[in-house]
Design a protein around this motif. Structure first.
Motif, PDB file in Angstrom:
ATOM      1  N   GLN A 121       0.326  -1.476   0.071  1.00  0.00           N
ATOM      2  CA  GLN A 121       0.787  -0.337  -0.035  1.00  0.00           C
ATOM      3  C   GLN A 121       0.664   1.274   0.572  1.00  0.00           C
ATOM      4  O   GLN A 121       1.982   1.805   0.489  1.00  0.00           O
ATOM      5  CB  GLN A 121      -0.654  -0.434   1.600  1.00  0.00           C
ATOM      6  CG  GLN A 121      -1.722  -1.139   1.528  1.00  0.00           C
ATOM      7  CD  GLN A 121      -2.725  -1.658   0.268  1.00  0.00           C
ATOM      8  OE1 GLN A 121      -3.057  -0.035  -0.717  1.00  0.00           O
ATOM      9  NE2 GLN A 121      -2.607  -2.197  -0.289  1.00  0.00           N
ATOM     10  N   SER A 122      -0.018   2.243  -0.749  1.00  0.00           N
ATOM     11  CA  SER A 122       0.807   3.132  -0.584  1.00  0.00           C
ATOM     12  C   SER A 122      -0.066   4.600   0.366  1.00  0.00           C
ATOM     13  O   SER A 122       0.684   5.418   0.611  1.00  0.00           O
ATOM     14  CB  SER A 122       1.108   4.499  -2.071  1.00  0.00           C
ATOM     15  OG  SER A 122      -0.222   4.029  -2.264  1.00  0.00           O
ATOM     16  N   ASP A 123      -1.127   4.293   0.568  1.00  0.00           N
ATOM     17  CA  ASP A 123      -1.343   4.850   1.731  1.00  0.00           C
ATOM     18  C   ASP A 123      -1.425   4.570   2.842  1.00  0.00           C
ATOM     19  O   ASP A 123      -1.550   3.271   3.353  1.00  0.00           O
ATOM     20  CB  ASP A 123      -3.691   4.618   1.575  1.00  0.00           C
ATOM     21  CG  ASP A 123      -3.974   5.725   2.515  1.00  0.00           C
ATOM     22  OD1 ASP A 123      -3.599   6.169   3.417  1.00  0.00           O
ATOM     23  OD2 ASP A 123      -4.857   6.355   1.626  1.00  0.00           O
ATOM     24  N   ASN A 151      -0.390   9.555   1.707  1.00  0.00           N
ATOM     25  CA  ASN A 151       0.185   8.927   0.376  1.00  0.00           C
ATOM     26  C   ASN A 151       1.248   9.403   1.255  1.00  0.00           C
ATOM     27  O   ASN A 151       2.310  10.284   1.707  1.00  0.00           O
ATOM     28  CB  ASN A 151       0.146   9.343  -0.977  1.00  0.00           C
ATOM     29  CG  ASN A 151       1.399   8.843  -1.986  1.00  0.00           C
ATOM     30  OD1 ASN A 151       1.639   8.034  -1.931  1.00  0.00           O
ATOM     31  ND2 ASN A 151       1.177   8.540  -3.354  1.00  0.00           N
ATOM     32  N   PHE A 198       4.474   8.199   0.351  1.00  0.00           N
ATOM     33  CA  PHE A 198       5.926   8.609  -1.008  1.00  0.00           C
ATOM     34  C   PHE A 198       5.765  10.062  -1.181  1.00  0.00           C
ATOM     35  O   PHE A 198       6.379  10.310  -1.560  1.00  0.00           O
ATOM     36  CB  PHE A 198       5.181   7.957  -1.881  1.00  0.00           C
ATOM     37  CG  PHE A 198       5.783   6.382  -2.304  1.00  0.00           C
ATOM     38  CD1 PHE A 198       6.928   5.778  -1.653  1.00  0.00           C
ATOM     39  CD2 PHE A 198       4.473   5.500  -2.397  1.00  0.00           C
ATOM     40  CE1 PHE A 198       6.842   4.798  -1.339  1.00  0.00           C
ATOM     41  CE2 PHE A 198       5.016   4.430  -1.491  1.00  0.00           C
ATOM     42  CZ  PHE A 198       6.131   3.751  -1.542  1.00  0.00           C
ATOM     43  N   TYR A 200      -1.307  -4.500  -3.831  1.00  0.00           N
ATOM     44  CA  TYR A 200      -1.832  -3.087  -3.621  1.00  0.00           C
ATOM     45  C   TYR A 200      -3.471  -3.345  -4.187  1.00  0.00           C
ATOM     46  O   TYR A 200      -4.150  -2.541  -3.145  1.00  0.00           O
ATOM     47  CB  TYR A 200      -1.451  -2.727  -4.531  1.00  0.00           C
ATOM     48  CG  TYR A 200      -1.569  -1.177  -4.659  1.00  0.00           C
ATOM     49  CD1 TYR A 200      -1.664  -0.418  -3.896  1.00  0.00           C
ATOM     50  CD2 TYR A 200      -2.733  -0.683  -5.169  1.00  0.00           C
ATOM     51  CE1 TYR A 200      -1.949   1.021  -3.795  1.00  0.00           C
ATOM     52  CE2 TYR A 200      -3.175   0.359  -5.800  1.00  0.00           C
ATOM     53  CZ  TYR A 200      -2.750   1.424  -4.411  1.00  0.00           C
ATOM     54  OH  TYR A 200      -2.940   2.729  -4.370  1.00  0.00           O
TER      55      TYR A 200
END
Lengths: 102, 630
Positions: B304-306, B364, B366, B554
């Motif tokens: 995941q990125s969140d 996010n 990132f 994801y």
């Protein structure tokens, strides 16, 4: 005393009834239709008389008097209706009174 | 004092009622006072009750209070009655105390929101329903609380309802949990049919006398209850709603979708443990569901990125651990992990919320980076929460609770090597994704500006929870290491103790060492990948296999897509076919036939007298003929 057989009387009543019925169906003149209904009534009355004579019972004649009375009442109403019809449509043709169709 | 038990759930309800009726007209400080105060007083009452409870002595302390009779139908008369024993004590402690901290935090977090009063009304309603759920002495009242928290979850996920996606997430959560709730309701019907009552204690005493171990009725009911638990707790196969539930405000995610509501399934199974122990198949299923879920959700969290979605998947995974513990019969270990998880996961969510609001609703990971220097207080508390989640040995509470589960998964009477290995692999993955999150968010170059640094109202709850996440573990230490058993002793009168396999008894330290090494190596791997040599990661992203796996994880193992094709699309397809109501066509046809007949019969009404006459004659002939027929 020579008695008339019951079958003859009933046959006569049947024939009268058929004659009345057929003339109601084929006549267009409303007075003739009324007269034919009277013939049918009398045919029915005759059948009662014959039956009353056959079983030697008074009810047949009682019934006939009753039918006569009813017929008189019916004719008076019927004639009144015929008068109204003629008054409104200026004709005695029963087929002309077809306003109240579906 | 024990007469005040009813006040514990009543106060949050009263708070919700006041806020719903007058909320928009009150000033914000007053709303905060009512919202936080009601839960705060509940927490105080809980502390008083708890201290009385502990000092009650060796006899099994149970407080019961019947407030009034709810309804009475043919001898079935459930009451609004509360039952406080060791298990519900743990739960109401966590609910009121963690709930209070989260309420306090929310006053700062939601300070600028238009729906301030509405938010606190929902939150209070939730706390009240949750307390009813765990305090109920019969299953009908429990079900009321169960549906109440479901409703609040729906309302709070869709709190920012102007965004259509949030409304969708709310509906998804509501509908998917409803699947489980239906199973639970059927289970309750069956229990009532068999016992004629839904009083929990009565069922618990009568069930072992009625059923033999492994009997069919017990198994069916255990599976139906499990269905309800699986839906509420976001376990396989009904886990897909929980990641989307992150659409709600972050305090909601902390309170409902991490600390309390999603553990209602754990509570239900523990509460009905008598039935589950009579159904070994169901127990094994619980353990397997837990083991598989913790692996699947752990892998999904890796991709995941969140920030909040990582935490959501990690919640699913940690509840998987609790299910694993319950499934092998380690009841108190499961409840212990529930309590510790409530501390550190609430902490993680609240810290994440502090980050999100500091960066002006950036979720996010990132786009974060380098926040260690910018938000030091949040960094330290987040680090402590992460350490507890990753179960860093010796210092964190998470280590002790998770180690206990792993030990019983191996050495318990119902445990086996496979469950243990799944748990161990899960621990490894947990360490990786947790510190991946930490390194990406707090290290490296800063990528965004801190616009709203968190104030004391936000940091104080974080610090309290951080302390609990560290020290909470010391009330229950392993046999060979300190041997403190305060927590399991507390629960022992209620929940049967688990016996470890004697053959493994002496080698417990080996398992602890393995668990410690696994968790540390996970952290090290994350360190290498995300901090020391980011080039490694870039290299891996070149391979198409890696990208495919990443995409797959994801999307949460493609469960959403699977359910979309299996259920949603056929349903929508059928709905589209049935848009004009197929069943209604039958009745429409009846009406049409009647109309056609009407039209054709209307033709005969010509107004010509002789035709009518003919009709009479034909009819008379018909009747005469029929009567003359033999």
């Amino acid at each position: 005393m020579n008695t008339i057989p019951m079958e003859h009387g009933l046959l006569l009543a049947g024939i009268l009834f058929i004659i009345g019925l057929v003339s109601v169906l084929i006549r267009r003149n409303i007075i003739f239709m009324l007269i034919s209904v009277e013939i049918m009534l009398n045919a029915a009355g005759l059948a009662f008389i014959v039956a009353g004579a056959r079983w030697v019972q008074p009810e047949g004649q009682v019934m006939f008097i009753f039918i006569i009375t009813m017929a008189a009442a019916e004719v008076s109403v019927g004639l009144a209706l015929i008068l109204q019809l003629y008054h409104n449509l200026k004709t005695l043709d029963s087929d002309a009174a077809n306003v109240m169709n579906g | 004092m024990e007469n005040l038990l009813w006040l514990v759930p009543a106060l949050p309800f009263a708070g919700a009622l006041i806020l719903i009726i007058t909320g928009t007209r009150l000033s914000r400080p007053l709303v905060s006072l009512i919202g936080v105060g009601s839960v705060g007083v509940s927490a105080l009452l809980t502390l008083i009750l708890g201290s009385q409870f502990l000092s009650a002595g060796p006899t099994e302390p149970v407080y019961q209070q019947v407030v009034w009779q709810w309804f009475s139908v043919e001898g079935f008369n459930p009451g609004i009655a509360f039952h406080l024993d060791a298990l519900s004590m743990v739960f109401i402690f966590v609910i009121t105390f963690v709930g209070f901290l989260i309420h306090l935090y929310s006053t700062a977090y939601m300070a600028d929101d238009d729906g301030f009063a509405r938010f606190f009304a929902y939150l209070n309603l939730f706390v009240g329903s949750m307390l009813v759920l765990v305090l109920a002495d019969n299953l009908v009242l429990l079900y009321l609380g169960w549906e109440g928290v479901g409703l609040c979850s729906y309302l709070l996920i869709g709190f920012w309802y102007k965004e259509p996606a949030n409304g969708y997430a709310a509906r998804k959560a509501f509908i998917i949990t409803r699947v489980g709730d239906t199973a639970l309701a059927i289970g309750l019907f069956m229990l009532f049919q068999l016992f004629g009552t839904l009083h929990i204690q009565t069922i618990a005493t009568e069930a072992p006398q009625t059923w033999a171990v492994g009997s069919q009725a017990a198994t069916i009911i255990a599976f139906l209850l499990l269905g309800g638990a699986v839906g509420k707790s976001g376990q396989l196969p009904l886990q897909t709603w929980l990641p989307d539930a992150m659409a709600g405000p972050t305090p909601v995610s902390a309170l409902i979708h991490a600390a309390t509501m999603v553990t209602a399934g754990v509570y239900l199974i523990t509460r009905m443990h008598v039935i589950f122990e009579l159904a070994p198949t169901a127990m094994l299923t619980v353990a397997i569901i837990g083991a598989v879920t913790l692996l699947i959700a752990g892998c999904a969290a890796l991709a995941q990125s969140d920030l909040k979605r990582v935490l959501a998947y990690s919640t699913i995974s940690q509840i998987g651990y609790m299910f694993l513990a319950l499934g092998v019969g380690a009841w108190s270990a499961g409840i212990f992990h529930f309590m510790i998880h409530a501390f550190f996961k609430a902490l993680l969510f609240l810290s994440a919320g502090a980050i999100i609001i500091s960066l002006h609703h950036e979720q996010n990971m990132f786009r974060m980076g380098g926040l260690r220097k910018l938000l030091p207080a949040v960094f330290w508390t987040f680090l402590i929460g992460s350490a507890s989640l990753a179960a860093l040995p010796l210092i964190t509470a998470g280590f002790y609770s998770k180690d206990q589960i792993l030990w019983y998964a191996m050495a318990g009477e119902r445990g086996n090597t496979w469950l243990y290995l799944a748990g161990l692999l899960g621990a490894f993955i947990t360490a990786i994704y947790t510190f991946r999150m930490v390194f990406i968010t707090f290290y490296g170059a800063p990528k965004s500006h801190v616009t709203h640094p968190p104030g004391p109202i936000i940091t104080v709850p974080l610090i309290i929870l951080a302390v609990l996440s560290l020290l909470g573990g010391f009330i229950e230490l392993p046999h060979n290491f300190g041997h403190v058993v305060l927590f399991s002793d507390f629960l022992t009168p209620l929940l049967p103790a688990i016996h470890a396999n004697d053959a493994l008894g002496t080698s417990e330290w080996i398992f602890q060492l393995v668990a410690a090494i696994i968790s540390l190596s996970g952290v090290y791997l994350a360190y290498v990948f995300y901090l020391q040599k980011p080039a490694l990661q870039a290299n891996m992203e070149q391979s198409s296999l890696f990208r495919a796996v990443h995409r797959f994880w994801y999307s949460g193992w493609g469960f959403d897509k699977l359910y979309d094709t299996l259920f949603v699309r056929p349903y929508v397809f059928l709905a589209r076919i049935n848009k004009n109501d197929i069943i209604d066509k039958i009745y429409a046809a009846l009406a049409a036939i009647a109309q056609v007949l009407n039209r054709s019969l209307a033709q005969t009404q010509s107004g010509i007298l002789r035709w009518y006459m003919m009709g009479v004659v034909v009819g008379a002939l018909l009747i005469i003929t029929l009567s003359l027929l033999p």
